[in-house]
Write an enzyme that holds these catalytic residues in place. Structure first.
Site, PDB file in Angstrom:
ATOM      1  N   SER A 156       0.856  -1.324   0.085  1.00  0.00           N
ATOM      2  CA  SER A 156       0.165   0.106  -0.018  1.00  0.00           C
ATOM      3  C   SER A 156       0.871   1.336   0.097  1.00  0.00           C
ATOM      4  O   SER A 156       2.094   1.240   0.596  1.00  0.00           O
ATOM      5  CB  SER A 156      -0.765  -0.026   1.130  1.00  0.00           C
ATOM      6  OG  SER A 156      -1.543   1.211   1.523  1.00  0.00           O
ATOM      7  N   TYR A 169      -3.010  -0.295  10.229  1.00  0.00           N
ATOM      8  CA  TYR A 169      -3.000  -0.955   8.774  1.00  0.00           C
ATOM      9  C   TYR A 169      -1.741  -0.623   8.200  1.00  0.00           C
ATOM     10  O   TYR A 169      -1.030  -1.486   7.513  1.00  0.00           O
ATOM     11  CB  TYR A 169      -3.952  -0.253   7.929  1.00  0.00           C
ATOM     12  CG  TYR A 169      -4.299  -0.650   6.500  1.00  0.00           C
ATOM     13  CD1 TYR A 169      -4.539  -1.818   6.048  1.00  0.00           C
ATOM     14  CD2 TYR A 169      -3.771   0.245   5.584  1.00  0.00           C
ATOM     15  CE1 TYR A 169      -4.610  -1.967   4.857  1.00  0.00           C
ATOM     16  CE2 TYR A 169      -3.820   0.103   4.334  1.00  0.00           C
ATOM     17  CZ  TYR A 169      -4.330  -1.134   3.853  1.00  0.00           C
ATOM     18  OH  TYR A 169      -4.174  -1.269   2.572  1.00  0.00           O
TER      19      TYR A 169
END
Length: 265
Positions: A156, A169
């Site tokens: 990500s 996250y």
């Protein structure tokens, strides 16, 4: 969702880049995972996908794959469960007659306004889903992958530069990306290539499911291109890394489709 995500790879024309290959795609029921499954099928691969709980989404993805004349196996369940995760790999390999490509795309996120909001339960689940399960899946898959196999892990943009509301996250994605680099080195002698795709903002069902209405309304506008990507725009990166014809000299690398946000490596 309004608008609906473009995740069916309509108009994409395969060139046989994955002809005869067999791929396990975790989190393959919707969004990027669905687009990857369909793109692989259009390139000639049979696929198995995992999903958490939306069986209708998984069936829809399977239908799209089968429309291309390829097989699609579906496995529901929580990849935070080690026993289930390990069993899925074996069942996928048995059902497909082997595994050539492993795509680790599943993940979870829970936004917070303050790091003190992240309790042990949330932290544990984030890392069990986003990190621990990667280890379990790879450990089981290595007995099935051939020496010219490929592993693609979803990172990500947040794992590269952090995110003040996606703290656990972002940390988990940084760990996943480093895990891929370690694997690339440790599997070099076997010829198994390991690479990462780390998208910027992408319009998928995860967004309205985890963000409040205000964040959903302006989602992706911070990207230099001024909009989020659709899953169909991200899936070709996975085809690139899965295909030895295209990426035989790539391992330990990271593609960052992020709408113009520049990050080295």
């Amino acid at each position: 969702m309004d608008p609906r995500p473009r995740d069916e790879m309509r108009g994409y024309e395969g060139r046989g880049l994955l002809a005869g290959r067999r791929a396990l795609i975790t989190g393959g029921d919707s969004g990027i995972g669905r687009a990857v499954a369909v793109a692989f099928a259009k390139e000639g691969a049979d696929v198995a996908i995992t999903y958490l709980e939306e069986d209708a989404d998984a069936r829809h993805t399977a239908g799209l794959v089968e429309k291309e004349g390829r097989r699609c196996l579906t496995f529901g369940g929580d990849l935070a469960d080690e026993r289930h995760t390990r069993e899925v790999v074996g069942r996928a390999a048995e059902g497909l007659g082997g595994l050539d490509v492993l795509v680790l795309h599943h993940g979870t996120q829970e936004p917070v306004d303050d790091v003190r909001e992240i309790g042990t339960e949330q932290l544990d689940r984030t890392f069990r889903v986003n990190v621990h399960s990667l280890f379990w899946t790879v450990q089981e898959a290595l007995g099935h992958l051939p020496d010219d196999g490929a592993i693609v892990i979803t990172g990500s943009i947040n794992g590269l530069r952090g995110n003040k509301t996606l703290i656990d996250y972002s940390a988990s994605k940084a760990a996943a990306m480093t895990f891929a680099q370690c694997l690339a080195q440790s599997l070099m002698e076997r010829g198994i290539r390991v690479n990462t795709v780390s998208p910027g903002p992408v319009w998928t069902p995860l967004i309205p499911a985890t963000f409040d209405e205000d964040r959903v309304e302006g989602f992706g506008e911070q990207a230099p291109m001024g909009r989020p990507a659709d899953p169909d725009e991200i899936a070709p990166s996975y085809v690139f890394f899965a295909s030895g014809r295209l990426s035989s000299y790539y391992t330990g690398q990271n593609l960052v489709p992020a709408g113009g946000e520049i990050h080295p490596g």
